[in-house]
Design a protein around this motif. Structure first.
Motif: not given
Length: 121
Positions: A17, A31, A46, A50, A88
């Motif tokens: 993260r 998320g 997400e 990611e 992220d």
């Protein structure tokens, strides 16, 4: 919400993260659900943001409370894309059960996955 995806060897997809909560710790990708999205659309978005992977979300594996957040985690089948850390995430990788002991994980991850019968092989 989050996505639980496994490769052909039974390893679980985890991300490092980049933001709080859990900055600098490994967790399942996921998320917030954005306005106008349902959980399935949010999982797809997400996971792509990611991890670079395209997924097909499946059944709800479980829900967990983490601070002010209620997180619903769904089984996901990888249907395309190339694994890479994005948005992220500082890193993304497939992890076997033995890998979990060596990584700084978000609090409660192993215990929650064990309760759900969702630990990697």
């Amino acid at each position: 919400m989050g996505g639980l995806a496994y490769d052909a060897s039974g390893r679980l997809l985890l991300v490092l993260r980049a933001n709080d909560p859990g900055r600098g710790r490994w967790s399942v990708p996921g998320g917030r659900v954005e306005a106008g999205e349902d959980d399935a659309a949010a999982v797809i978005r997400e996971m792509r943001e990611e991890t670079g992977l395209d997924v097909r979300p499946g059944r709800l594996i479980g829900r967990v409370e983490r601070g002010p957040y209620t997180i619903a985690d769904y089984a996901c089948a990888v249907v395309g894309g190339t694994l890479r850390a994005g948005d992220d995430a500082l890193d993304a990788r497939w992890c076997a059960a033995a890998d979990l002991a060596a990584l700084p994980l978000v609090d409660g991850l192993v215990e929650t996955l064990a309760t759900w019968g969702a630990l990697p092989e």
